[in-house]
Design a protein around this motif. Sequence first.
Motif, PDB file in Angstrom:
ATOM      1  N   ILE A 109      -2.566   3.307  41.539  1.00 27.52           N
ATOM      2  CA  ILE A 109      -1.990   2.137  41.052  1.00 27.52           C
ATOM      3  C   ILE A 109      -2.935   1.027  41.641  1.00 27.52           C
ATOM      4  O   ILE A 109      -3.210   0.162  40.951  1.00 27.52           O
ATOM      5  CB  ILE A 109      -0.785   1.743  41.699  1.00 27.52           C
ATOM      6  CG1 ILE A 109      -0.300   0.617  41.055  1.00 27.52           C
ATOM      7  CG2 ILE A 109      -0.790   1.712  43.210  1.00 27.52           C
ATOM      8  CD1 ILE A 109       1.409   0.303  41.183  1.00 27.52           C
ATOM      9  N   LEU A 135       0.886   5.213  37.041  1.00 24.35           N
ATOM     10  CA  LEU A 135       0.306   4.526  37.971  1.00 24.35           C
ATOM     11  C   LEU A 135       0.746   5.121  39.449  1.00 24.35           C
ATOM     12  O   LEU A 135       1.917   5.075  40.038  1.00 24.35           O
ATOM     13  CB  LEU A 135       0.770   2.920  38.026  1.00 24.35           C
ATOM     14  CG  LEU A 135       0.052   2.379  36.663  1.00 24.35           C
ATOM     15  CD1 LEU A 135       0.696   0.998  36.531  1.00 24.35           C
ATOM     16  CD2 LEU A 135      -1.371   2.423  36.500  1.00 24.35           C
ATOM     17  N   ALA A 138       2.699   4.713  44.129  1.00 27.72           N
ATOM     18  CA  ALA A 138       3.187   3.210  43.919  1.00 27.72           C
ATOM     19  C   ALA A 138       3.891   2.840  45.202  1.00 27.72           C
ATOM     20  O   ALA A 138       3.973   1.570  45.324  1.00 27.72           O
ATOM     21  CB  ALA A 138       4.480   3.328  42.861  1.00 27.72           C
ATOM     22  N   LEU A 150       1.840  -3.207  36.876  1.00 24.33           N
ATOM     23  CA  LEU A 150       2.328  -2.334  35.723  1.00 24.33           C
ATOM     24  C   LEU A 150       2.279  -3.033  34.403  1.00 24.33           C
ATOM     25  O   LEU A 150       1.932  -2.720  33.372  1.00 24.33           O
ATOM     26  CB  LEU A 150       3.884  -1.706  36.152  1.00 24.33           C
ATOM     27  CG  LEU A 150       4.797  -1.080  34.849  1.00 24.33           C
ATOM     28  CD1 LEU A 150       3.755   0.044  34.454  1.00 24.33           C
ATOM     29  CD2 LEU A 150       5.859  -0.955  35.226  1.00 24.33           C
ATOM     30  N   ARG A 154       0.031  -2.446  30.999  1.00 28.52           N
ATOM     31  CA  ARG A 154       0.740  -2.459  30.001  1.00 28.52           C
ATOM     32  C   ARG A 154       0.145  -3.385  28.865  1.00 28.52           C
ATOM     33  O   ARG A 154      -0.172  -3.242  27.696  1.00 28.52           O
ATOM     34  CB  ARG A 154       2.229  -2.787  30.069  1.00 28.52           C
ATOM     35  CG  ARG A 154       3.082  -1.579  30.500  1.00 28.52           C
ATOM     36  CD  ARG A 154       4.450  -1.929  30.515  1.00 28.52           C
ATOM     37  NE  ARG A 154       5.395  -0.634  31.024  1.00 28.52           N
ATOM     38  CZ  ARG A 154       6.415  -0.573  31.593  1.00 28.52           C
ATOM     39  NH1 ARG A 154       7.149  -1.722  31.836  1.00 28.52           N
ATOM     40  NH2 ARG A 154       7.092   0.623  31.852  1.00 28.52           N
ATOM     41  N   ALA A 166       2.810   3.294  29.799  1.00 29.02           N
ATOM     42  CA  ALA A 166       2.535   3.467  31.518  1.00 29.02           C
ATOM     43  C   ALA A 166       3.980   3.255  32.096  1.00 29.02           C
ATOM     44  O   ALA A 166       4.970   2.683  31.651  1.00 29.02           O
ATOM     45  CB  ALA A 166       1.531   2.118  31.895  1.00 29.02           C
ATOM     46  N   GLN A 167       3.683   3.862  33.332  1.00 30.28           N
ATOM     47  CA  GLN A 167       5.148   3.878  34.276  1.00 30.28           C
ATOM     48  C   GLN A 167       4.299   3.992  35.710  1.00 30.28           C
ATOM     49  O   GLN A 167       3.392   4.426  35.904  1.00 30.28           O
ATOM     50  CB  GLN A 167       6.093   5.043  33.896  1.00 30.28           C
ATOM     51  CG  GLN A 167       5.497   6.304  34.161  1.00 30.28           C
ATOM     52  CD  GLN A 167       6.484   7.394  34.504  1.00 30.28           C
ATOM     53  OE1 GLN A 167       6.755   8.124  33.318  1.00 30.28           O
ATOM     54  NE2 GLN A 167       6.929   7.566  35.547  1.00 30.28           N
ATOM     55  N   LEU A 168       5.532   3.479  36.606  1.00 27.24           N
ATOM     56  CA  LEU A 168       5.061   3.697  38.090  1.00 27.24           C
ATOM     57  C   LEU A 168       5.260   5.327  38.474  1.00 27.24           C
ATOM     58  O   LEU A 168       5.974   5.812  37.824  1.00 27.24           O
ATOM     59  CB  LEU A 168       5.710   2.836  38.894  1.00 27.24           C
ATOM     60  CG  LEU A 168       5.710   1.341  38.616  1.00 27.24           C
ATOM     61  CD1 LEU A 168       6.735   0.532  39.482  1.00 27.24           C
ATOM     62  CD2 LEU A 168       4.099   0.912  38.702  1.00 27.24           C
TER      63      LEU A 168
END
Length: 202
Positions: A109, A135, A138, A150, A154, A166-168
Amino acid sequence: MKSAPKLAQCPEDSGAEVAFAGRSNAGKSSAINRLTGNSKMAKTSKTPGRTQLINFFSVDEHDGMRLVDLPGYGFAKVPLKVKQEWERNLEYYLQHRQSLRGLVLLMDIRHPLTDFDTTMINWAHEAGMPVRILLTKADKLKRGPAMSTLLSVRKALDPYGALVEAQLFSATRGDGLEDLQEQLDVWLLTRFEDEDEITPAE
Ligand code: GDP
């Protein structure tokens, strides 16, 4: 199941598989371990000398559902020729592997969207391959900065449309684990059911 130095040595291209890729140190082994609860899996790919292998792991007893651990890229020590050869292999795999349902692309991240990350996204996008970006680590950022990273990732991915998301994720804290599991279920199971329905009619 198998470690293949070349795509020609991959298991038969049937069933469904999901591949994991990312720069070395992005947290790929930790994510696979957390996901599977099996620390033996990703360790395999860390054995010295095996870093350039594609490792296939079976998720069901019939080997029809697989997780694929692609070699971490970004090793400075790899000679240019080897690197270029590997990049050609990766591009080919992403664009021609029929059983590949989706790509999980891991990025620290704190260093998202490096040049090669973007190249990977472009290859997948050209092949119409869905991508889930994690990512990772986090937990290293506070909630606010994590969310704003994030959102900016995006935003950068907007031109790719709905296939690139995308996500954490945090392997240590478990953030984003359920989201990832749901995505893998969709990729590995949904299409399978569709195929079962199609087969008898053929
Ligand atoms: P790989 O090279 O992509 O397989 O990366 P690893 O899974 O070996 O992780 C690289 C380093 O990042 C290791 O020191 C891990 O302990 C650390 N790491 C991986 N995931 C996390 C995470 O979610 N949180 C934190 N804080 N550290 C992590």
